[in-house]
Scaffold this motif. Structure first.
Motif, mmCIF file in Angstrom:
data_model
loop_
_atom_site.group_PDB
_atom_site.id
_atom_site.type_symbol
_atom_site.label_atom_id
_atom_site.label_comp_id
_atom_site.label_asym_id
_atom_site.label_seq_id
_atom_site.Cartn_x
_atom_site.Cartn_y
_atom_site.Cartn_z
ATOM 1 N N ASN A 166 0.827 -1.210 0.000
ATOM 2 C CA ASN A 166 0.000 0.000 0.000
ATOM 3 C C ASN A 166 0.860 1.259 0.000
ATOM 4 O O ASN A 166 0.602 2.220 -0.733
ATOM 5 N N ALA A 167 1.906 1.256 0.838
ATOM 6 C CA ALA A 167 2.789 2.413 0.907
ATOM 7 C C ALA A 167 3.480 2.647 -0.427
ATOM 8 O O ALA A 167 3.614 3.790 -0.883
ATOM 9 N N TYR A 197 1.648 5.408 4.784
ATOM 10 C CA TYR A 197 1.223 4.464 5.813
ATOM 11 C C TYR A 197 2.270 4.358 6.923
ATOM 12 O O TYR A 197 2.535 3.283 7.465
ATOM 13 N N VAL A 238 -7.283 6.834 4.729
ATOM 14 C CA VAL A 238 -6.352 5.711 4.778
ATOM 15 C C VAL A 238 -7.036 4.441 5.273
ATOM 16 O O VAL A 238 -6.711 3.329 4.834
ATOM 17 N N ALA A 264 -5.026 2.010 -1.966
ATOM 18 C CA ALA A 264 -3.800 2.800 -1.884
ATOM 19 C C ALA A 264 -3.681 3.822 -3.008
ATOM 20 O O ALA A 264 -3.228 4.949 -2.786
#
Length: 506
Positions: A2-3, A157, A320, A325
């Motif tokens: 996701n980051a 994140y 978030v 993402a």
């Protein structure tokens, strides 16, 4: 994963932002177009659309995107002062903006420090004004660094710490403004506005539907469980009741028209009529401000327990926790651009003030004003970054400090340009008293005081002293005619004004 996805989306858009800024100033680096006026006020050639998006961008900052949500989360109703003062300020700007534009154009000026120095015939006064304005602008740059840092850290994140995120915000914006100037900021404002409108429009629908099954259930729950947030003085013992709301809205609506960044927008216009149209259309942009305010109160139910500066995360916690993402990255870009555009203008204005009014007093820098201004941009950004690390604060608190301090320039700048009788000694005496009073209240944490904004008490003392000293002292001898000293709105022939802005005066 996701980051990586979110930060990749963010990184691509940041590269595109810098590229757009470079594209905006292509072909304008020559001797004729590459000087301080081109860099700082866009060569005084921006039309209605660019001025609209630039000034909307300067008004719709990370303070609005994140700070409004944070104050909605912390207090509720008092945050509505933002909508009130911006709308009233645009009405005041309809009158004041063309006056300042005409004055600066007639005398070849590029900012309020130039105007003050020319009005009172004292170059050192422009330097003093530049120093004072810088002190009160730094918290606003700190605000933007904080806001963008929160965005970068959140969309990663947590992979990027807040400290590194602050540095990234500083580095990206400093590089951008040094290269592109006001024209680049105006072009990037177009991209920012498209993304802000799209993302806030989406969130206005998505968050109530996703978390509450619609606005009806959300508002019912808000009225039932959080009614304290819907009335003054809002949640907690804030001291921000009706009197605070009225005085803050009044003070800020006057201050915003002489805020150095607002004046930079005025002076970048092709003609005064652009500013009048702009003042009529800008209030429409304020409708967007209700979205983060409502989302901040929605976060009360979804992510309870945020305290202090953590409340700035209220909106992004909703994002978030529930969105994929890639969309987090896109929303992060919109929020980051809401920091970059105004921060670029604030840093540019500080650089211009110092390059034009301070360093130009040094003979070796006099012929290199643009280079001096760009150097000061880096220094100012570095100081704001240092403040971000050492003296963090909530976004709205930083905004209020800036406005309360800058308001003390109102008598010297606005009254001085409209009333010839105001003397230099009177203006300076009032300024010293006003700044002293506002600093005393703010730094002893007595703001609000007696239920009203401390800045307006300081401004009242400022004005009273300025008038008393002016009337008690001798008249100043200045042989210049009124038209060379005072600001007047020179109404242009709209047909002629459509050309180079040299309209026929009527």
């Amino acid at each position: 994963m996701n980051a990586a996805v979110a930060t990749s989306v963010f990184g691509v858009f940041m590269v595109a932002t810098v590229a757009l800024g470079l594209f905006a100033v292509r072909g304008r680096r020559g001797t004729k177009g590459g000087g301080l006026a081109e860099w700082s006020v866009g060569g005084r050639s921006l039309g209605t659309v660019f001025i609209w998006v630039l000034m909307a961008g300067e008004g719709y900052t990370s303070f609005s995107y994140l700070g409004a949500a944070g104050w909605g989360y912390n207090y509720g109703a008092p945050v509505l002062y933002v909508v009130a003062y911006m709308s009233c300020g645009y009405a005041v700007g309809y009158v004041v903006g063309p006056m300042l534009w005409a004055y600066a154009r007639k005398h070849g000026l590029v900012g309020i420090t130039d105007m003050v120095a020319h009005r009172f015939g004292r170059p050192w006064l422009g330097a003093l004004t530049a120093v004072l304005a810088t002190v009160f602008l730094l918290p606003y740059i700190q605000l933007q660094i904080t806001g963008m840092g929160v965005v970068v850290s959140t969309i990663s994140y947590g992979a990027i710490s807040l400290n590194w995120a602050y540095f990234i915000a500083f580095a990206v914006t400093t590089g951008f403004v040094v290269v592109s100037g006001l024209r680049g900021s105006a072009w990037v404002s177009v991209l920012k506005d498209v993304m802000v409108i799209a993302t806030l429009g989406f969130l206005a629908i998505y968050v109530p539907m996703h978390y509450f099954d619609g606005y009806g259930p959300f508002l019912d729950r808000l009225v039932t469980e959080k009614s304290e947030w819907l009335t003054f003085p809002g949640h907690g013992n804030s001291g921000m009741g009706q009197a605070w709301f009225i005085t803050t809205s009044f003070l800020n609506s006057l201050t915003v028209v002489i805020f150095p960044t607002t004046v930079a927008g005025y002076l970048g216009a092709r003609n005064a009529d652009v500013l009048r149209r702009n003042a009529m259309w800008l209030p429409a942009y304020n409708v967007l401000l209700f979205v983060p305010m409502l989302l901040g109160m929605a976060a009360l139910f979804v992510v309870p327990g945020l305290v202090g500066a953590e409340s700035n995360l209220a909106l992004f916690k909703l994002v978030v926790d529930s969105l994929p993402a890639w969309s987090v990255g896109v929303i992060g870009v919109a929020a980051a651009l809401s920091s970059i555009v105004p921060m670029a203008v604030f840093m540019l204005v500080i650089g211009t003030m110092w390059g034009r009014s301070v360093l130009s007093l040094v003979p070796r820098w006099k012929q290199r004003q643009k280079g001096a201004a760009q150097f000061v941009v880096v220094i100012a950004g570095s100081l704001a970054l240092l403040l971000t690390y050492t003296a963090p604060n909530t976004l709205v608190r930083l905004s209020l400090i800036s406005y309360e301090g800058m308001a003390q320039l109102l008598p010297m700048v606005l009254l001085g340009l409209m009333w010839r009788r105001l003397t230099l000694l009177g203006a300076m005496s009032g300024l010293v008293v006003g700044v002293g009073v506002v600093c005393g209240f703010v730094f002893t944490e007595n703001d609000p005081v007696w239920g009203v904004n401390a800045g307006i008490i300081a401004l009242g003392a400022n004005l009273a002293v300025a008038l008393a000293v002016t009337y008690a002292g001798p008249r100043e001898r200045d042989e210049r005619p009124d038209e060379d000293v005072l600001a007047r709105d020179e109404i242009e022939d709209p047909v002629a004004g459509m050309g180079a802005g040299e309209g026929h005066r009527v």
